[in-house]
Write an enzyme that holds these catalytic residues in place. Structure first.
Site, mmCIF file in Angstrom:
data_model
loop_
_atom_site.group_PDB
_atom_site.id
_atom_site.type_symbol
_atom_site.label_atom_id
_atom_site.label_comp_id
_atom_site.label_asym_id
_atom_site.label_seq_id
_atom_site.Cartn_x
_atom_site.Cartn_y
_atom_site.Cartn_z
ATOM 1 N N HIS A 198 -33.296 68.962 45.443
ATOM 2 C CA HIS A 198 -34.330 67.942 45.582
ATOM 3 C C HIS A 198 -34.693 67.808 47.058
ATOM 4 O O HIS A 198 -33.826 67.765 47.926
ATOM 5 C CB HIS A 198 -33.829 66.607 45.026
ATOM 6 C CG HIS A 198 -34.676 65.441 45.407
ATOM 7 N ND1 HIS A 198 -36.050 65.438 45.278
ATOM 8 C CD2 HIS A 198 -34.345 64.233 45.956
ATOM 9 C CE1 HIS A 198 -36.520 64.282 45.705
ATOM 10 N NE2 HIS A 198 -35.518 63.546 46.134
ATOM 11 N N CYS A 243 -35.119 61.062 40.850
ATOM 12 C CA CYS A 243 -35.399 62.374 41.438
ATOM 13 C C CYS A 243 -34.700 63.512 40.709
ATOM 14 O O CYS A 243 -34.999 64.678 40.947
ATOM 15 C CB CYS A 243 -35.014 62.374 42.911
ATOM 16 S SG CYS A 243 -35.878 61.113 43.882
ATOM 17 N N ASN A 250 -41.090 64.001 50.200
ATOM 18 C CA ASN A 250 -40.286 63.703 49.015
ATOM 19 C C ASN A 250 -41.220 63.355 47.862
ATOM 20 O O ASN A 250 -41.865 62.307 47.872
ATOM 21 C CB ASN A 250 -39.351 62.534 49.328
ATOM 22 C CG ASN A 250 -38.422 62.182 48.173
ATOM 23 O OD1 ASN A 250 -38.673 62.533 47.031
ATOM 24 N ND2 ASN A 250 -37.362 61.449 48.474
#
Length: 311
Positions: A238, A110, A268
């Site tokens: 993130h 990520c 996500n």
């Protein structure tokens, strides 16, 4: 002395299909209230038959449109590509008719978009490259077990792109901080053989790691830049879980509205998420000249990556 490097443009792409919390209620034992309270997510996008290369190419076109700039290097961040070869950067370059430029793939979980920015920045300091296109595209839903209510609620598909230049240096990149806690290498696992194919993580330890890294990086950058307060600051983390962001804000003792978020719309999206938020905030006119943007990634590895942009 480093050459100034600026962000010229940002682009994004998300699939049309939405998977809402109401849809998930029909698939697993969950509820909109349960998901929203624990994650902040209301819906996410599902790519279906679209490939990672399709997502990345669409975001890249959106980014490059109207700039008149031909990139001389391309970095493609992804952990979810369907093929090993041809590699993603080559596919995107071919589709954009950018034959002849340098291109590579990068996977740092990520944190991939910010890692890509740091690599691009380093290449641009050599004097060889002046305009670097970065893409971050993920099809996370290929690796989600939709019978597992703890993970299937989290993820969506999407892509973002940034164009960096030494020739147009508004929105200047000031500093980076990269790292990996390799002792936690196996706390987030996905895409392996047999039982390791579907996403799984050690939720509590990853949560603690993420909160601590956001706090540490914000504090580090604030001290490094000599910022006395948070008035001109936008933190773009993130988009993993709203609870991580809330806990970090609490530890830093700053208002939650200093964090720029769109997790409620997309879930996500791994390395694509920071670019999706940046592009959306830019389009909405949220950032003013002289503001500082802290881009903060954290994820599998356990990796972390931060960058500061002066708008």
């Amino acid at each position: 002395m480093d050459k100034p490097v600026g962000i010229v443009a940002a682009g994004s792409y998300v699939p049309e299909k939405r998977l809402t919390n109401a849809d998930l209620e029909k698939m697993v034992a969950t509820s909109d209230e349960w998901i929203t309270t624990r994650t902040g997510i209301k819906e996410r996008r599902i790519a279906g038959a679209e490939l990672v290369a399709d997502l990345a190419t669409a975001a890249s076109r959106n980014c490059l449109n109207g700039t008149g700039i031909r990139p001389d290097f391309l970095i493609a961040s992804s952990g979810t590509t369907e093929r090993k070869f041809p590699y993603l950067g080559s596919i995107i370059a071919n589709r954009l008719q950018l034959t002849g430029l340098g291109a590579l793939d990068l996977n740092a979980g990520c944190s991939g978009l910010v890692y890509s920015m740091a690599v691009a920045y380093g290449l641009m300091q050599t004097g060889t490259y002046h305009n670097v296109l970065i893409t971050a595209a993920e099809k996370m839903t290929d690796y989600v077990d939709f019978s597992d209510r703890s993970s299937c609620i989290l993820f969506g598909d999407g892509a973002s792109a940034l164009l960096l230049s030494t020739q147009q240096t508004d929105h200047q990149i000031l500093t980076f901080e990269l790292g990996t806690d390799a002792t936690g290498y196996d706390q987030v696992v996905m895409g392996g053989p047999d039982a390791d194919f579907y996403f799984r993580q050690e939720g509590r330890s990853v949560f603690k790691f993420a909160v601590n890294k956001v706090e540490e990086l914000v504090t580090l950058f604030k001290e490094r830049l000599g910022l006395r307060d948070y008035k001109r600051l936008h933190i773009i983390p993130h988009q993993a879980n709203i609870r991580i962001i809330e806990a970090a804000a609490d530890k830093l003792k700053i208002p939650l509205d200093k964090f720029v978020c769109n997790i409620h719309k997309y879930g996500n999206t791994s390395s694509a998420s920071i670019g999706l938020v940046l592009q959306e905030g830019w389009q909405e006119g949220r950032f003013q000249t002289g503001d500082f943007l802290f881009l903060i990634g954290f994820g599998a590895g356990l990796s972390w990556a931060g960058a500061v942009v002066r708008w």
